[in-house]
Design a protein around this motif. Sequence first.
Motif, PDB file in Angstrom:
ATOM      1  N   PRO A  82      -7.580   0.568 -20.175  1.00 54.16           N
ATOM      2  CA  PRO A  82      -6.252  -0.059 -20.169  1.00 54.16           C
ATOM      3  C   PRO A  82      -5.848  -0.540 -21.543  1.00 54.16           C
ATOM      4  CG  PRO A  82      -7.879  -1.555 -19.255  1.00 54.16           C
ATOM      5  CD  PRO A  82      -8.591  -0.252 -19.496  1.00 54.16           C
ATOM      6  N   VAL A  83      -5.069   0.221 -22.265  1.00 54.71           N
ATOM      7  CA  VAL A  83      -4.725  -0.098 -23.638  1.00 54.71           C
ATOM      8  C   VAL A  83      -3.246  -0.509 -23.723  1.00 54.71           C
ATOM      9  CG1 VAL A  83      -4.541   0.769 -25.990  1.00 54.71           C
ATOM     10  CG2 VAL A  83      -6.437   1.484 -24.540  1.00 54.71           C
ATOM     11  N   THR A  84      -3.015  -1.715 -24.208  1.00 55.13           N
ATOM     12  CA  THR A  84      -1.633  -2.140 -24.450  1.00 55.13           C
ATOM     13  C   THR A  84      -1.466  -2.671 -25.875  1.00 55.13           C
ATOM     14  OG1 THR A  84      -2.164  -4.323 -23.562  1.00 55.13           O
ATOM     15  CG2 THR A  84      -1.154  -2.739 -22.060  1.00 55.13           C
ATOM     16  N   CYS A  85      -2.559  -2.673 -26.648  1.00 54.10           N
ATOM     17  CA  CYS A  85      -2.449  -3.204 -28.015  1.00 54.10           C
ATOM     18  C   CYS A  85      -2.139  -2.078 -28.997  1.00 54.10           C
ATOM     19  CB  CYS A  85      -3.741  -3.923 -28.419  1.00 54.10           C
ATOM     20  SG  CYS A  85      -5.173  -2.845 -28.489  1.00 54.10           S
TER      21      CYS A  85
ATOM     22  N   LYS B 281       0.970   2.135 -19.237  1.00 58.63           N
ATOM     23  CA  LYS B 281      -0.204   1.477 -18.667  1.00 58.63           C
ATOM     24  C   LYS B 281      -1.058   2.497 -17.918  1.00 58.63           C
ATOM     25  CE  LYS B 281       1.608  -3.203 -18.133  1.00 58.63           C
ATOM     26  NZ  LYS B 281       1.696  -4.384 -17.247  1.00 58.63           N
ATOM     27  N   SER B 282      -2.363   2.379 -18.079  1.00 56.99           N
ATOM     28  CA  SER B 282      -3.275   3.237 -17.325  1.00 56.99           C
ATOM     29  C   SER B 282      -3.294   2.799 -15.870  1.00 56.99           C
ATOM     30  CB  SER B 282      -4.682   3.146 -17.908  1.00 56.99           C
ATOM     31  OG  SER B 282      -5.224   1.851 -17.656  1.00 56.99           O
ATOM     32  N   GLN B 283      -3.864   3.613 -15.026  1.00 56.26           N
ATOM     33  CA  GLN B 283      -3.973   3.254 -13.607  1.00 56.26           C
ATOM     34  C   GLN B 283      -4.767   1.967 -13.430  1.00 56.26           C
ATOM     35  OE1 GLN B 283      -5.430   6.484 -11.218  1.00 56.26           O
ATOM     36  NE2 GLN B 283      -3.796   7.883 -11.832  1.00 56.26           N
ATOM     37  N   THR B 284      -5.834   1.829 -14.219  1.00 52.83           N
ATOM     38  CA  THR B 284      -6.689   0.632 -14.105  1.00 52.83           C
ATOM     39  C   THR B 284      -5.919  -0.623 -14.474  1.00 52.83           C
ATOM     40  OG1 THR B 284      -8.645   1.931 -14.660  1.00 52.83           O
ATOM     41  CG2 THR B 284      -8.824  -0.466 -14.868  1.00 52.83           C
ATOM     42  N   GLU B 285      -5.231  -0.573 -15.607  1.00 47.73           N
ATOM     43  CA  GLU B 285      -4.485  -1.749 -16.054  1.00 47.73           C
ATOM     44  C   GLU B 285      -3.359  -2.086 -15.085  1.00 47.73           C
ATOM     45  OE1 GLU B 285      -2.161  -3.509 -19.970  1.00 47.73           O
ATOM     46  OE2 GLU B 285      -2.527  -1.361 -19.794  1.00 47.73           O
ATOM     47  N   ALA B 286      -2.612  -1.073 -14.648  1.00 46.44           N
ATOM     48  CA  ALA B 286      -1.501  -1.320 -13.727  1.00 46.44           C
ATOM     49  C   ALA B 286      -2.000  -1.940 -12.430  1.00 46.44           C
ATOM     50  CB  ALA B 286      -0.764  -0.010 -13.440  1.00 46.44           C
ATOM     51  N   TYR B 287      -3.115  -1.457 -11.941  1.00 45.71           N
ATOM     52  CA  TYR B 287      -3.644  -1.970 -10.678  1.00 45.71           C
ATOM     53  C   TYR B 287      -4.139  -3.407 -10.822  1.00 45.71           C
ATOM     54  CZ  TYR B 287      -6.482  -2.315  -6.454  1.00 45.71           C
ATOM     55  OH  TYR B 287      -7.026  -2.728  -5.264  1.00 45.71           O
ATOM     56  N   LEU B 288      -4.913  -3.666 -11.883  1.00 43.45           N
ATOM     57  CA  LEU B 288      -5.539  -4.982 -12.032  1.00 43.45           C
ATOM     58  C   LEU B 288      -4.555  -6.068 -12.443  1.00 43.45           C
ATOM     59  CD1 LEU B 288      -8.920  -4.075 -13.793  1.00 43.45           C
ATOM     60  CD2 LEU B 288      -8.556  -4.695 -11.398  1.00 43.45           C
ATOM     61  N   THR B 289      -3.578  -5.734 -13.290  1.00 44.61           N
ATOM     62  CA  THR B 289      -2.700  -6.771 -13.829  1.00 44.61           C
ATOM     63  C   THR B 289      -1.369  -6.887 -13.096  1.00 44.61           C
ATOM     64  OG1 THR B 289      -1.718  -5.273 -15.473  1.00 44.61           O
ATOM     65  CG2 THR B 289      -3.712  -6.460 -16.115  1.00 44.61           C
ATOM     66  N   GLU B 290      -1.122  -6.017 -12.116  1.00 45.70           N
ATOM     67  CA  GLU B 290       0.137  -6.131 -11.377  1.00 45.70           C
ATOM     68  C   GLU B 290      -0.083  -6.011  -9.869  1.00 45.70           C
ATOM     69  OE1 GLU B 290       3.734  -5.468 -12.889  1.00 45.70           O
ATOM     70  OE2 GLU B 290       3.189  -4.750 -14.868  1.00 45.70           O
ATOM     71  N   VAL B 291      -0.582  -4.887  -9.407  1.00 46.32           N
ATOM     72  CA  VAL B 291      -0.703  -4.653  -7.962  1.00 46.32           C
ATOM     73  C   VAL B 291      -1.607  -5.689  -7.307  1.00 46.32           C
ATOM     74  CG1 VAL B 291      -1.476  -3.035  -6.188  1.00 46.32           C
ATOM     75  CG2 VAL B 291      -0.235  -2.186  -8.201  1.00 46.32           C
TER      76      VAL B 291
ATOM     77  N   GLY C  18       3.155   3.308 -15.690  1.00 46.84           N
ATOM     78  CA  GLY C  18       2.701   4.258 -16.687  1.00 46.84           C
ATOM     79  C   GLY C  18       3.864   4.876 -17.446  1.00 46.84           C
ATOM     80  N   LYS C  19       4.918   5.167 -16.725  1.00 47.98           N
ATOM     81  CA  LYS C  19       6.098   5.773 -17.343  1.00 47.98           C
ATOM     82  C   LYS C  19       6.822   4.798 -18.257  1.00 47.98           C
ATOM     83  CE  LYS C  19      10.323   8.324 -16.160  1.00 47.98           C
ATOM     84  NZ  LYS C  19      11.151   8.862 -15.046  1.00 47.98           N
TER      85      LYS C  19
ATOM     86  N   GLU D 102       0.822  -1.197   0.000  1.00 46.88           N
ATOM     87  CA  GLU D 102       0.000   0.000   0.000  1.00 46.88           C
ATOM     88  C   GLU D 102       0.864   1.257   0.000  1.00 46.88           C
ATOM     89  OE1 GLU D 102      -2.753  -0.142   3.204  1.00 46.88           O
ATOM     90  OE2 GLU D 102      -3.944  -1.755   2.332  1.00 46.88           O
ATOM     91  N   LYS D 103       1.972   1.196   0.694  1.00 41.97           N
ATOM     92  CA  LYS D 103       2.872   2.350   0.762  1.00 41.97           C
ATOM     93  C   LYS D 103       3.408   2.715  -0.613  1.00 41.97           C
ATOM     94  CE  LYS D 103       7.280   3.805   2.842  1.00 41.97           C
ATOM     95  NZ  LYS D 103       8.358   3.435   3.782  1.00 41.97           N
ATOM     96  N   TYR D 104       3.734   1.703  -1.424  1.00 45.50           N
ATOM     97  CA  TYR D 104       4.349   1.954  -2.722  1.00 45.50           C
ATOM     98  C   TYR D 104       3.389   1.746  -3.896  1.00 45.50           C
ATOM     99  CZ  TYR D 104       8.888   2.252  -0.439  1.00 45.50           C
ATOM    100  OH  TYR D 104       9.946   2.646   0.345  1.00 45.50           O
ATOM    101  N   GLU D 105       2.111   1.566  -3.613  1.00 43.64           N
ATOM    102  CA  GLU D 105       1.152   1.294  -4.684  1.00 43.64           C
ATOM    103  C   GLU D 105       1.126   2.413  -5.724  1.00 43.64           C
ATOM    104  OE1 GLU D 105      -3.628   1.260  -4.939  1.00 43.64           O
ATOM    105  OE2 GLU D 105      -2.775  -0.249  -3.592  1.00 43.64           O
ATOM    106  N   ASP D 106       1.028   3.645  -5.287  1.00 39.48           N
ATOM    107  CA  ASP D 106       0.966   4.766  -6.230  1.00 39.48           C
ATOM    108  C   ASP D 106       2.247   4.873  -7.039  1.00 39.48           C
ATOM    109  OD1 ASP D 106      -1.568   5.384  -5.364  1.00 39.48           O
ATOM    110  OD2 ASP D 106      -0.917   6.961  -3.980  1.00 39.48           O
ATOM    111  N   GLU D 107       3.385   4.644  -6.393  1.00 41.69           N
ATOM    112  CA  GLU D 107       4.664   4.713  -7.103  1.00 41.69           C
ATOM    113  C   GLU D 107       4.779   3.596  -8.142  1.00 41.69           C
ATOM    114  OE1 GLU D 107       8.306   5.552  -4.942  1.00 41.69           O
ATOM    115  OE2 GLU D 107       7.126   6.093  -3.174  1.00 41.69           O
ATOM    116  N   CYS D 108       4.268   2.418  -7.812  1.00 40.03           N
ATOM    117  CA  CYS D 108       4.275   1.306  -8.774  1.00 40.03           C
ATOM    118  C   CYS D 108       3.431   1.655  -9.996  1.00 40.03           C
ATOM    119  CB  CYS D 108       3.732   0.038  -8.121  1.00 40.03           C
ATOM    120  SG  CYS D 108       4.842  -0.733  -6.915  1.00 40.03           S
TER     121      CYS D 108
END
Length: 284
Positions: A278-281, A59-69, A54-55, A43-49
């Motif tokens: 979440p667009v990666t294609c 990845k959008s916030q939605t994609e990063a959260y659902l497919t990694e965090v 994204g950088k 939780e501490k590093y969630e936003d940084e992840c």
Amino acid sequence: MDLMNIEEEQEQSVKMDSVGSKIWHIVDKFFPMGKFTSTNILEKYEDECILALGKDLGKSQTEAYLTEVVLIRDELKMAIRNTKKWSKPKRVPTPIILAVASSYRQPEPYGVTLIVSPWNYPIALGLMPLIGAISAGNTAVLKPSELAPASSVIITKIISECFRPEHVISIEGGVEVATELLQHRYDYIFFTGGTKVGQVYYEAAAKNLTPVTLELGGKSPCVVDKKVNINETANPAIRDEIVGWWDPLAQSFMPQADGGEFITKVDAFFSQKDDDLPVTCQIR
């Protein structure tokens, strides 16, 4: 950085406990698992992840959260909940000629592990294998992908806060660092990446008969035949490619003559979605 000294210290961390002792005791004694839980460090590093993903990958916030965090959090919860049970000795049948004896199977750590993560899911496929490795009582050397530099930095930051180097260490760098890492002997190697590089790791492991897990990438084409109903086919194909779900290299192919209609449906699909989709294609 003296890799030889680090690996020797990691080997000693595993060997300090007597052979045959419970893995849970090893984990509880040497690894600060309580610090590496979903309720604090993640939780501490969630936003940084999410920002790093994204950088690096757009990845959008939605994609990063659902497919990694989320996947890391769930993997960690499962390990914390089950490691004690997994490490217990398990009774097994005794051969008739040894009827006076009893038999059991005792899980033991391999020792020093090398984990190599890829660029497409750099945080999830770095930390999830690490969770399994330390749950089994192993030490670990983690090599994040240099192709996702922001994610590599946050992985190293998390690991350095949670573990001492003689237990778990993250080593950043490119081909030169990877080559140097392969000069050393490990007790287990977990590699995620392409086939050609996977062959290099497999060859290096074979010299010491080191067990290896290779999770290799590839193509998973979705062939759209010209006879199908484009209206019914386009949206499911797009959704599968957008999220990827562990296969971000999925691609859709159509006969050249009918490609225009399919692309028109793709454009219409995206025009109806918001900016956080979440667009990666890629459409080519």
